[in-house]
Design a protein around this motif. Structure first.
Motif, short mmCIF file in Angstrom:
data_model
loop_
_atom_site.label_atom_id
_atom_site.label_comp_id
_atom_site.label_asym_id
_atom_site.label_seq_id
_atom_site.Cartn_x
_atom_site.Cartn_y
_atom_site.Cartn_z
N LYS A 61 0.72 0.52 -7.93
CA LYS A 61 0.18 1.45 -8.91
C LYS A 61 0.33 0.89 -10.33
O LYS A 61 1.24 0.12 -10.61
CB LYS A 61 0.89 2.80 -8.82
N SER A 107 0.85 -1.18 0.00
CA SER A 107 0.00 0.00 0.00
C SER A 107 0.89 1.23 0.00
O SER A 107 1.70 1.42 0.92
CB SER A 107 -0.90 0.01 1.23
N ASP A 123 -5.23 9.92 -4.13
CA ASP A 123 -5.98 8.71 -4.44
C ASP A 123 -5.80 8.37 -5.92
O ASP A 123 -5.47 9.22 -6.74
CB ASP A 123 -7.47 8.92 -4.15
N ASP A 157 -0.02 4.24 0.53
CA ASP A 157 -0.39 5.08 1.66
C ASP A 157 0.35 4.65 2.93
O ASP A 157 0.88 5.47 3.68
CB ASP A 157 -1.90 5.02 1.90
N LYS A 180 -5.17 4.78 -8.76
CA LYS A 180 -4.24 3.68 -9.02
C LYS A 180 -3.38 3.94 -10.26
O LYS A 180 -2.25 3.46 -10.33
CB LYS A 180 -5.03 2.39 -9.21
N ASP A 187 -4.75 9.06 -13.09
CA ASP A 187 -5.35 9.65 -11.90
C ASP A 187 -4.50 10.81 -11.38
O ASP A 187 -5.02 11.81 -10.90
CB ASP A 187 -5.51 8.59 -10.81
#
Length: 470
Positions: free
Chosen positions: A197, A78, A172, A80, A174, A261
């Protein structure tokens, strides 16, 4: 009353921090001035957090071999959570930096410095009135800032520089477009992919074109990217960037569009001298904005030196650290050392780790030298085989007439750790002899540096030089 110091260092990045610490250790009364975050770009937005992410990326990448080793399950990273981890690491290192400077009685001054003259600095504090200090010597270590080429403009949450990426948690989304062909883009294309990603890597030119890695090294990098399913599209023309919708649309001309994104720009850096007023001290900049200096790292003002990104195009923490050592030595000894930037290691942490220093064959021939090459692959290394990581090699370049080590590269696992072995000898003339007489751990990747040295010696008739006469 104006405080007087033996040495004032402007900037607390790797070069500035090392200059301050080394100066204090060698008996100088030192002040270090920082207008942003202590530790500069390398600690807060560069080498340290990126290397933290790279370690995570390598753990994820290694799972390709799990089943063969009897390990069950799979890993999913992750970004994040990875961001939170690097933030904790950075905070720990920063506190350690500050504690050590306090221990050494270095005056840590928060604020933005500008020259009044060659011996005086005015510092505009963030929470206090301006103050002035006097310094017998000053080292400029103000680093660099991201270069943002047209048609890009930064937009929070949509178009980010690598600096912005570490200032706040990642946006946010991907699907991420990595823009650029230098070290940062080459590293992030791999790291982002391993952190979950979907990476679109776009650039105008081929990867790492300004670093003289060998064709074999670049081939190993391409193979590693292919194994991880990462594609690099080059020769791209960026016509416009649309950030008005939920994501970002890149218009590439001819009606072609790429949607993402968010975007991360790895498009280089430019020297940072904003607000410094170097001219007031008699310090000149070149046409690209770098502080001009001589081989001793001394500016046009005899008592002022410049190190790291603000003074040279290499833009690596390794160069800043090496510069700092030389600048402090020269301040204390009266200019006894010069800098050879080629002899400072350059390391790329990507799908395959890459490190090099010194000349390649073309550079050697341009200097009318006769290059001889020694080679050893990791594919037969017991250590590399045991790690399921046999990609890469050691490649050394020597002068066939004298046996001097001209340069070398290490491609593969732990390249960034191994490259130091090529820089530790007292001089280039005796470096291969120094390696050949070394005692190595077994099994270890470092043994391939010894194997490449011995292969070079026998292949090119340099046995007496490398092994010594019996």
């Amino acid at each position: 009353m104006t405080e007087t110091f033996d040495l004032a260092v402007i900037g607390s990045g790797p070069g500035g921090y090392r200059a301050a610490v080394l100066g204090a250790l060698r008996g100088l009364d030192v002040a270090i001035i920082e207008g942003g975050d202590w530790g500069g770009c390398c600690l807060n937005r560069g080498c340290v957090p990126k290397k933290d992410w790279y370690h995570t990326a390598r753990l994820v990448a290694a799972q390709r071999h799990f089943s063969g080793r009897g390990i069950q399950g799979s890993l999913h990273a992750s970004m994040d959570r990875a961001w939170v981890h690097q933030e904790a690491v950075v905070d720990t290192v920063r506190r350690s930096y500050l504690d050590y400077m306090k221990h050494l009685k270095i005056a840590a001054i928060e604020g933005t410095a500008r020259f009044i003259d060659a011996g005086t600095l005015e510092i505009a504090g963030r929470h206090a009135d301006p103050r002035r200090i006097s310094a017998r010597h000053t080292i400029i270590a103000t680093g660099a800032t991201p270069f943002i080429p047209a048609p890009f403009e930064t937009v929070e949450g949509k178009v980010l520089t690598s600096d912005m990426l570490f200032d706040t948690p990642p946006p946010d989304g991907k699907r991420v477009a990595v823009i650029g062909s230098g070290v940062v883009a080459t590293e992030f294309a791999f790291i982002f992919s391993m952190l979950g990603k979907d990476v679109i890597w776009l650039s105008r030119s081929v990867a790492l074109r300004r670093i003289p890695f060998s064709p074999q090294a670049m081939g190993a990098l391409r193979t590693a990217f292919e194994e991880h399913g990462i594609d690099h599209r080059t020769g791209v023309h960026f016509e416009s960037v649309d950030t008005s919708g939920d994501g970002v649309v890149l218009n590439l001309g001819g009606g072609e569009q790429v949607e993402a994104d968010w975007i991360c720009l790895g498009t280089g850096r430019i020297p940072n001298t904003e607000g410094l007023d170097p001219g007031a001290a008699g310090v000149r900049l070149d046409e690209e904005g770098f502080v001009k200096r001589n081989a001793y790292l001394q500016t046009d003002a005899d008592n002022i030196y410049a190190i790291g990104d603000v003074a040279g195009p290499w833009m690596t923490a390794n160069h800043a650290l090496s510069d700092a050592t030389i600048a402090v030595d020269n301040i204390i000894t009266g200019n006894t050392r010069t800098q050879d930037p080629l002899q400072v290691p350059v390391v790329v942490y990507s799908a395959v780790e890459m490190a090099r220093l010194g000349m390649d064959e073309d550079m050697a021939e341009d200097r009318e030298l006769e290059p001889a090459v020694g080679f050893a692959a990791f594919e037969t290394s017991p250590c590399a085989l045991g790690q399921d990581d046999t990609a890469g090699f050691v490649r050394l370049v020597a002068d066939m007439d004298t046996g001097a080590l001209l340069g070398g590269e290490v491609i593969g696992g732990d390249a960034g750790e191994l490259i130091h072995l090529l820089s530790l000898a007292p001089d280039r003339d005796t470096a291969l002899n120094w390696i050949a007489k070394g005692v190595f751990n077994h099994p270890a990747r470092a043994e391939e540096i010894l194997n490449a040295t011995e292969t070079l010696a026998i292949k090119w008739g340099l046995g007496d030089t490398v092994f010594g006469k019996f």
